[in-house]
Design a protein around this motif. Structure first.
Motif, PDB file in Angstrom:
ATOM      1  N   GLY A  48       0.796  -1.108  -0.092  1.00 39.02           N
ATOM      2  CA  GLY A  48      -0.109   0.481   0.193  1.00 39.02           C
ATOM      3  C   GLY A  48       0.796   0.932   0.031  1.00 39.02           C
ATOM      4  O   GLY A  48       0.015   2.394  -0.171  1.00 39.02           O
ATOM      5  N   ARG A  49       1.960   0.921   0.535  1.00 42.90           N
ATOM      6  CA  ARG A  49       2.816   2.346   0.446  1.00 42.90           C
ATOM      7  C   ARG A  49       4.491   2.696  -0.593  1.00 42.90           C
ATOM      8  O   ARG A  49       4.356   3.334  -0.804  1.00 42.90           O
ATOM      9  N   VAL A  50       3.778   1.266  -1.146  1.00 46.35           N
ATOM     10  CA  VAL A  50       4.157   1.670  -2.957  1.00 46.35           C
ATOM     11  C   VAL A  50       3.883   2.768  -3.775  1.00 46.35           C
ATOM     12  O   VAL A  50       3.359   3.129  -3.848  1.00 46.35           O
ATOM     13  N   LEU A  51       5.388   3.598  -4.314  1.00 49.27           N
ATOM     14  CA  LEU A  51       5.030   4.996  -4.362  1.00 49.27           C
ATOM     15  C   LEU A  51       3.750   5.085  -6.044  1.00 49.27           C
ATOM     16  O   LEU A  51       3.187   6.242  -6.083  1.00 49.27           O
ATOM     17  N   GLY A  52       3.617   4.029  -6.123  1.00 44.73           N
ATOM     18  CA  GLY A  52       2.705   3.334  -7.483  1.00 44.73           C
ATOM     19  C   GLY A  52       1.145   4.027  -7.108  1.00 44.73           C
ATOM     20  O   GLY A  52       0.663   4.990  -7.826  1.00 44.73           O
ATOM     21  N   ARG A  56      -0.881   7.455  -8.892  1.00 45.82           N
ATOM     22  CA  ARG A  56      -2.221   7.263  -9.589  1.00 45.82           C
ATOM     23  C   ARG A  56      -2.972   7.991  -8.041  1.00 45.82           C
ATOM     24  O   ARG A  56      -3.704   8.474  -9.112  1.00 45.82           O
ATOM     25  N   ARG A  57      -3.108   7.972  -7.201  1.00 47.48           N
ATOM     26  CA  ARG A  57      -4.609   9.057  -6.921  1.00 47.48           C
ATOM     27  C   ARG A  57      -4.330  11.076  -7.428  1.00 47.48           C
ATOM     28  O   ARG A  57      -5.197  10.995  -7.533  1.00 47.48           O
ATOM     29  N   ALA A  58      -3.419  10.837  -7.971  1.00 45.64           N
ATOM     30  CA  ALA A  58      -2.756  12.030  -8.097  1.00 45.64           C
ATOM     31  C   ALA A  58      -2.867  12.098  -9.660  1.00 45.64           C
ATOM     32  O   ALA A  58      -2.438  13.343 -10.365  1.00 45.64           O
ATOM     33  N   GLY A  59      -3.519  11.275 -10.481  1.00 40.79           N
ATOM     34  CA  GLY A  59      -3.462  11.093 -11.743  1.00 40.79           C
ATOM     35  C   GLY A  59      -2.332  11.045 -12.268  1.00 40.79           C
ATOM     36  O   GLY A  59      -3.061  10.816 -13.515  1.00 40.79           O
ATOM     37  N   TYR A  60      -1.558  10.449 -12.636  1.00 41.31           N
ATOM     38  CA  TYR A  60      -0.710   9.473 -12.646  1.00 41.31           C
ATOM     39  C   TYR A  60      -0.932   8.436 -13.700  1.00 41.31           C
ATOM     40  O   TYR A  60      -1.576   7.410 -12.565  1.00 41.31           O
ATOM     41  N   VAL A  61      -0.771   7.876 -14.670  1.00 39.68           N
ATOM     42  CA  VAL A  61      -0.164   6.405 -15.329  1.00 39.68           C
ATOM     43  C   VAL A  61       0.989   5.910 -15.168  1.00 39.68           C
ATOM     44  O   VAL A  61       1.366   6.794 -15.534  1.00 39.68           O
ATOM     45  N   GLY A  90      -0.560  -0.041  -7.919  1.00 40.75           N
ATOM     46  CA  GLY A  90      -0.473   1.020  -8.297  1.00 40.75           C
ATOM     47  C   GLY A  90       0.014   1.312  -9.905  1.00 40.75           C
ATOM     48  O   GLY A  90       0.662   1.679  -9.736  1.00 40.75           O
ATOM     49  N   TRP A  91       0.062  -0.163 -10.527  1.00 39.46           N
ATOM     50  CA  TRP A  91       0.262  -0.091 -11.561  1.00 39.46           C
ATOM     51  C   TRP A  91      -0.711  -0.306 -13.083  1.00 39.46           C
ATOM     52  O   TRP A  91      -1.450  -1.668 -12.549  1.00 39.46           O
ATOM     53  N   ASP A  92      -0.362   0.547 -13.506  1.00 40.27           N
ATOM     54  CA  ASP A  92      -1.176   0.412 -14.531  1.00 40.27           C
ATOM     55  C   ASP A  92      -1.113  -0.305 -15.354  1.00 40.27           C
ATOM     56  O   ASP A  92      -1.812  -1.611 -16.177  1.00 40.27           O
ATOM     57  N   LYS A  93       0.442  -0.218 -15.683  1.00 34.92           N
ATOM     58  CA  LYS A  93       1.115  -2.068 -17.164  1.00 34.92           C
ATOM     59  C   LYS A  93       2.235  -2.439 -15.531  1.00 34.92           C
ATOM     60  O   LYS A  93       3.208  -1.347 -14.970  1.00 34.92           O
ATOM     61  N   TYR A  94       2.083  -3.665 -15.283  1.00 33.89           N
ATOM     62  CA  TYR A  94       3.323  -4.003 -14.600  1.00 33.89           C
ATOM     63  C   TYR A  94       3.573  -5.495 -15.718  1.00 33.89           C
ATOM     64  O   TYR A  94       3.078  -6.990 -16.203  1.00 33.89           O
ATOM     65  N   PHE A  95       4.627  -5.202 -15.832  1.00 33.84           N
ATOM     66  CA  PHE A  95       5.411  -6.205 -16.703  1.00 33.84           C
ATOM     67  C   PHE A  95       6.679  -6.641 -15.685  1.00 33.84           C
ATOM     68  O   PHE A  95       8.218  -6.559 -15.501  1.00 33.84           O
ATOM     69  N   VAL A  96       6.578  -8.242 -15.061  1.00 29.86           N
ATOM     70  CA  VAL A  96       7.458  -8.049 -14.005  1.00 29.86           C
ATOM     71  C   VAL A  96       8.482  -9.471 -14.823  1.00 29.86           C
ATOM     72  O   VAL A  96       7.916 -10.582 -15.137  1.00 29.86           O
ATOM     73  N   MET A  97       9.503  -9.867 -13.731  1.00 33.10           N
ATOM     74  CA  MET A  97      10.596 -11.038 -14.757  1.00 33.10           C
ATOM     75  C   MET A  97      10.018 -11.934 -13.728  1.00 33.10           C
ATOM     76  O   MET A  97      10.135 -11.615 -12.339  1.00 33.10           O
ATOM     77  N   CYS A  98       9.883 -13.619 -13.998  1.00 33.48           N
ATOM     78  CA  CYS A  98       9.566 -14.778 -13.257  1.00 33.48           C
ATOM     79  C   CYS A  98      10.281 -15.683 -13.799  1.00 33.48           C
ATOM     80  O   CYS A  98       9.666 -16.245 -14.718  1.00 33.48           O
ATOM     81  N   ALA A 157       7.284   6.019 -15.170  1.00 38.09           N
ATOM     82  CA  ALA A 157       7.599   4.807 -15.111  1.00 38.09           C
ATOM     83  C   ALA A 157       8.819   4.751 -14.071  1.00 38.09           C
ATOM     84  O   ALA A 157       9.771   4.737 -14.390  1.00 38.09           O
ATOM     85  N   TYR A 158       9.048   3.104 -13.753  1.00 39.57           N
ATOM     86  CA  TYR A 158      10.099   2.700 -13.326  1.00 39.57           C
ATOM     87  C   TYR A 158      10.372   1.025 -13.573  1.00 39.57           C
ATOM     88  O   TYR A 158       9.640   0.478 -14.121  1.00 39.57           O
ATOM     89  N   THR A 159      12.062   1.167 -14.092  1.00 36.86           N
ATOM     90  CA  THR A 159      12.516   0.370 -14.791  1.00 36.86           C
ATOM     91  C   THR A 159      13.500  -1.029 -13.726  1.00 36.86           C
ATOM     92  O   THR A 159      14.592   0.360 -13.403  1.00 36.86           O
ATOM     93  N   ALA A 160      13.442  -1.732 -14.152  1.00 31.28           N
ATOM     94  CA  ALA A 160      14.591  -2.332 -12.886  1.00 31.28           C
ATOM     95  C   ALA A 160      15.520  -3.694 -13.699  1.00 31.28           C
ATOM     96  O   ALA A 160      14.545  -4.744 -13.569  1.00 31.28           O
TER      97      ALA A 160
END
Length: 206
Positions: A48-52, A56-61, A90-98, A157-160
């Motif tokens: 719930g604390r993740v910055l996404g 999003r609450r502030a209107g970001y995608v 928190g994420w509109d686009k969630y592309f995770v390594m698995c 965009a958060y990229t890791a």
């Protein structure tokens, strides 16, 4: 950067701090049996604390591409052929390594759906994970900027990527760029560090 700092320069704890803006001592798991990532407590409060969420609450995608947190239990990874797995909030686009340790022929979770990237004929001619993650991020930014003006939102965009974790596989198109360069053999090169953090202390000689 002319200068850079990491409060906790270890993989998952550092990303937990980046994702939440909190120091590790506020995020640590005190019970080893709970869901954790290298002693980072991953619970509903953390997610719930993740910055996404705030963005999003502030209107970001928002977009997250690459490593989220280490391990199946905390990465929200789908199984190949299995049901969709709900991404973290928190994420509109969630592309995770698995898993998050892959460089080539990788399985990714694309908004909760498992997809293999194991064909070198993919767009841009690669199955190289850092490039795939970069392509996903670039496409997200392009789409955000291409939205019609009245409905266009600010974006984040958060990229890791997994780099430079071992095996530190270079992109094929760069692998022979510097054939004569070698790491400096200073006094600290290849020195055992048995008194350091376990991930460092356990490393064998090169």
């Amino acid at each position: 950067f002319s200068n850079a700092f990491a409060h906790t320069p270890v993989c998952c704890p550092s990303r937990g701090e980046i994702l939440t803006g909190r120091y590790l001592h506020n995020l640590k798991a005190t019970d080893a049996s709970v869901k954790s990532c290298m002693r980072l407590l991953v619970d509903d409060e953390f997610e719930g604390r993740v910055l996404g969420n705030s963005l999003r609450r502030a209107g970001y995608v928002t977009s997250m591409a690459g490593k989220y947190l280490n391990g199946k239990g905390v990465s929200h990874c789908p199984e190949p052929g299995g049901p969709r797995v709900e991404p973290p909030p928190g994420w509109d686009k969630y592309f995770v390594m698995c898993p998050d340790t892959c460089y080539v022929d990788c399985l990714m979770g694309d908004n909760g759906v498992a997809k293999w990237f194991n064909d070198t004929s993919f767009e841009n001619g690669t199955n190289y994970a850092p490039s795939i993650i970069g392509n996903v991020t670039t496409a997200f930014i392009h789409d955000a900027l291409s939205a019609p003006t009245p409905s266009r939102k600010p974006f984040f965009a958060y990229t890791a990527v997994h780099s430079p974790h071992t095996p530190s596989t270079p992109a094929p198109w760069y692998s022979h760029t510097y054939p004569f360069v070698r790491a400096p053999r200073t006094a600290s090169y290849n020195v055992s560090a048995a008194d350091h953090h376990w991930a460092v202390a356990a490393q064998p000689a090169i």
